[in-house]
Enzyme design. Structure first.
Site, PDB file in Angstrom:
ATOM      1  N   LYS A  96       0.857  -1.189   0.000  1.00 26.24           N
ATOM      2  CA  LYS A  96       0.000   0.000   0.000  1.00 26.24           C
ATOM      3  C   LYS A  96       0.882   1.223   0.000  1.00 26.24           C
ATOM      4  O   LYS A  96       2.047   1.155   0.422  1.00 26.24           O
ATOM      5  CB  LYS A  96      -0.880   0.024   1.258  1.00 26.24           C
ATOM      6  CG  LYS A  96      -2.150   0.818   1.110  1.00 26.24           C
ATOM      7  CD  LYS A  96      -3.253   0.043   0.395  1.00 26.24           C
ATOM      8  CE  LYS A  96      -4.513   0.844   0.221  1.00 26.24           C
ATOM      9  NZ  LYS A  96      -5.618   0.004  -0.269  1.00 26.24           N
TER      10      LYS A  96
HETATM   11  P1  NAD Z   1     -13.023   7.555  -2.636  1.00 30.69           P
HETATM   12  O1  NAD Z   1     -12.031   8.610  -2.358  1.00 30.69           O
HETATM   13  O2  NAD Z   1     -13.507   7.373  -4.034  1.00 30.69           O
HETATM   14  O3  NAD Z   1     -14.323   7.755  -1.703  1.00 30.69           O
HETATM   15  C1  NAD Z   1     -14.258   7.914  -0.311  1.00 30.69           C
HETATM   16  C2  NAD Z   1     -15.623   8.400   0.138  1.00 30.69           C
HETATM   17  O4  NAD Z   1     -15.684   8.410   1.556  1.00 30.69           O
HETATM   18  C3  NAD Z   1     -15.929   9.824  -0.338  1.00 30.69           C
HETATM   19  O5  NAD Z   1     -17.295   9.895  -0.715  1.00 30.69           O
HETATM   20  C4  NAD Z   1     -15.707  10.654   0.918  1.00 30.69           C
HETATM   21  O6  NAD Z   1     -16.420  11.863   0.921  1.00 30.69           O
HETATM   22  C5  NAD Z   1     -16.218   9.675   1.960  1.00 30.69           C
HETATM   23  N1  NAD Z   1     -15.803   9.959   3.321  1.00 30.69           N
HETATM   24  C6  NAD Z   1     -14.575  10.291   3.779  1.00 30.69           C
HETATM   25  N2  NAD Z   1     -14.632  10.499   5.111  1.00 30.69           N
HETATM   26  C7  NAD Z   1     -15.905  10.267   5.478  1.00 30.69           C
HETATM   27  C8  NAD Z   1     -16.598  10.303   6.714  1.00 30.69           C
HETATM   28  N3  NAD Z   1     -15.968  10.629   7.843  1.00 30.69           N
HETATM   29  N4  NAD Z   1     -17.919   9.989   6.722  1.00 30.69           N
HETATM   30  C9  NAD Z   1     -18.573   9.673   5.596  1.00 30.69           C
HETATM   31  N5  NAD Z   1     -17.974   9.620   4.398  1.00 30.69           N
HETATM   32  C10 NAD Z   1     -16.666   9.917   4.343  1.00 30.69           C
HETATM   33  O7  NAD Z   1     -12.400   6.191  -2.061  1.00 30.69           O
HETATM   34  P2  NAD Z   1     -12.802   4.705  -2.432  1.00 30.69           P
HETATM   35  O8  NAD Z   1     -11.856   4.216  -3.460  1.00 30.69           O
HETATM   36  O9  NAD Z   1     -14.262   4.621  -2.639  1.00 30.69           O
HETATM   37  O10 NAD Z   1     -12.397   3.959  -1.082  1.00 30.69           O
HETATM   38  C11 NAD Z   1     -13.280   3.904   0.043  1.00 30.69           C
HETATM   39  C12 NAD Z   1     -12.818   2.789   0.975  1.00 30.69           C
HETATM   40  O11 NAD Z   1     -12.826   1.549   0.253  1.00 30.69           O
HETATM   41  C13 NAD Z   1     -11.400   2.934   1.517  1.00 30.69           C
HETATM   42  O12 NAD Z   1     -11.343   2.328   2.784  1.00 30.69           O
HETATM   43  C14 NAD Z   1     -10.578   2.111   0.548  1.00 30.69           C
HETATM   44  O13 NAD Z   1      -9.357   1.669   1.109  1.00 30.69           O
HETATM   45  C15 NAD Z   1     -11.541   0.960   0.312  1.00 30.69           C
HETATM   46  N6  NAD Z   1     -11.323   0.202  -0.921  1.00 30.69           N
HETATM   47  C16 NAD Z   1     -11.270   0.805  -2.130  1.00 30.69           C
HETATM   48  C17 NAD Z   1     -11.109   0.025  -3.267  1.00 30.69           C
HETATM   49  C18 NAD Z   1     -11.119   0.612  -4.645  1.00 30.69           C
HETATM   50  O14 NAD Z   1     -11.069  -0.154  -5.621  1.00 30.69           O
HETATM   51  N7  NAD Z   1     -11.216   1.924  -4.806  1.00 30.69           N
HETATM   52  C19 NAD Z   1     -10.978  -1.361  -3.153  1.00 30.69           C
HETATM   53  C20 NAD Z   1     -11.061  -1.953  -1.894  1.00 30.69           C
HETATM   54  C21 NAD Z   1     -11.242  -1.154  -0.780  1.00 30.69           C
END
Ligand code: NAD
Length: 434
Positions: A120
């Site tokens: 990561k």
């Molecule tokens: P992203 O940046 O696209 O979205 C994150 C979202 O969370 C945004 O809408 C943001 O406004 C919101 N957010 C942040 N803080 C917040 C809070 N305190 N309360 C409510 N909403 C809040 O990121 P993503 O890629 O969607 O990733 C989200 C999670 O999923 C992370 O934990 C990431 O590690 C995990 N993840 C992502 C992927 C991927 O393919 N993108 C894969 C597996 C896991």
């Protein structure tokens, strides 16, 4: 199937979680130790990242001043293959957070049985305060700084919080310039025109949909009568909400960093997506569709729903709010959204948790497909990607579910046992050099 693990208590010496993601990840790991017969020496290897690199990233701002950012790349384990894991741009990034996320990637890749280790990366920055040019210079300089670690057969980054296909394109271009050859497989989540895979953008949300549908079916629940709340409306949350709503589920709660919204009759997700696409910062703030009321952000997690999908950041469901959660099932979209203390409280209350290292693995599975296509220079059709993704998610859920039933443990414990044992086996077979 047990939601509560008979043997499960916090590891000796740990009475409360300092909500440090790395401490959380190690607690989760230590809790399954007695369920495995992994030798002590191998266990010590599994409890530490192989490599952690901290870098300084000087960036010339548009006004000519210089700001120096800090970034990290952690390779947790390469026992099962090249390290794999996203890059996060966020003001809250810490080395311990990146180590935890790299650890979770390791167990996740093993649970879904793809030939990767875990890694990561992250940069401490607030991308909303950077111009497009500053963001590009930051990304390219960070790529140069971690260039000695990453590589198609070494360590392959991907998008995570606040990073997207455009940022992946800059990484692949910078790495190509530095290495003097085309390296499309050095990063996944790229634009299609740069060697990205059809279906990758939707893959994590699609995986969550597959897992949620399958769990509902196993529990005898009808998806069209299911009410769902989703925390986080970024890549993972918005697509999970969209796909689940297309399956007939009612999405009654949504939130992002700007606020939380409740719509008992069910959001029109396509309308919300159109609103967010045109709103400043692509946020939910100000959304006022039919029957929608704004609620306080913490209330999103305790809405009266059947399924809760936390898809924002880690440590959102804690000892402080777990007893208020009303969902029957939590499908973890984010990495590490539930602390170990919250896990115990929810287990006692028979709330089923589908753990992150299983439920959000669709993204890395599809990243693996993208990497395979890049190495073979042979792109697939989207249908093929989605079909193979469905097969892997279904097979992985079956394996975790059967183990949980057989050993009367929770799905999280079963997923950890499965993933950690696979990594331990590879580490043992490799032996210790020299
Ligand atoms: P992203 O940046 O696209 O979205 C994150 C979202 O969370 C945004 O809408 C943001 O406004 C919101 N957010 C942040 N803080 C917040 C809070 N305190 N309360 C409510 N909403 C809040 O990121 P993503 O890629 O969607 O990733 C989200 C999670 O999923 C992370 O934990 C990431 O590690 C995990 N993840 C992502 C992927 C991927 O393919 N993108 C894969 C597996 C896991």
């Amino acid at each position: 199937m047990a939601t509560q693990d008979k043997t499960k208590t916090l590891a000796p010496g740990i009475t409360q979680t300092q909500i440090n993601p790395y401490a959380m990840m190690l607690q989760q790991l230590d809790m399954v130790r007695e369920l495995t017969d992994i030798p002590a020496g191998i266990w010590e290897i599994l409890r530490r990242p192989e490599k952690s690199l901290e870098v300084s990233i000087p960036v010339t701002k548009d006004d000519g001043s210089v700001e120096v950012f800090t970034g990290y790349r952690v390779q947790y384990s390469s026992a099962r293959g090249p390290c794999k894991g996203g890059i996060r741009f966020h003001p809250g990034v810490t080395l311990d957070e990146v180590k935890a996320l790299a650890g979770w990637m390791t167990w996740k890749c093993a649970v879904v049985n793809i030939p990767y280790g875990g890694g990561k990366g992250g940069v401490i920055c607030d991308p909303t305060r950077l111009t497009h040019g500053e963001l590009e210079r930051l990304t390219r300089r960070f790529t140069a700084a971690i260039f000695s670690l990453i590589g198609t057969r070494r360590d392959i980054p991907a998008p995570d919080v606040n990073t997207n296909s455009e940022i992946m394109n800059w990484i692949v271009d910078t790495a190509g310039l530095l290495s003097g050859e085309a390296v499309p497989g050095i990063v996944t989540g790229k634009s299609l025109e740069m060697g990205g895979a059809l279906g990758r953008r939707e893959a994590t949300g699609r995986g969550i949909m597959f897992v949620t549908l399958s769990v509902l079916q196993r529990l005898g629940l009808d998806v069209t009568k299911t009410r769902i709340a989703v925390q986080g409306f970024g890549n993972v949350g918005s697509i999970a909400a969209q796909l689940l709503s297309k399956q007939g589920a009612k999405i009654v709660g949504l939130s992002d960093v700007s606020g939380a919204y409740h719509c008992p009759r069910g959001f029109d997700i396509d309308d919300v997506l159109r609103y967010v696409a045109g709103s400043p910062g692509h946020l939910l703030a100000g959304y006022n569709g039919h029957g929608v009321e704004e609620i306080k952000s913490p209330e999103l997690l305790t809405l009266d729903v059947d399924v809760l999908v936390p898809a924002a950041l880690e440590a959102q469901i804690t000892a402080g709010n777990a007893s208020g959660i009303r969902a029957k099932v939590i499908v973890e979209g984010a990495n590490g959204p539930t602390t170990p203390e919250a896990d115990l409280i929810l287990g006692e209350r028979d709330v089923m948790i589908v753990p992150d290292i299983l439920s959000n693995a669709g993204g890395v599975v599809c990243s693996y497909f993208e990497w395979v296509q890049n190495i073979q220079c042979y792109p697939w059709e989207e249908d093929e990607t989605n079909q193979r993704l469905g097969q892997i998610m279904q097979r992985s859920l079956n394996e975790v579910w059967s183990l949980a039933e057989k050993r009367e443990i929770s799905l999280r414990t079963a997923a950890f046992v499965l993933g950690v044992e696979r990594v331990a086996t590879a580490a043992r077979l490799r032996g210790i050099f020299p």
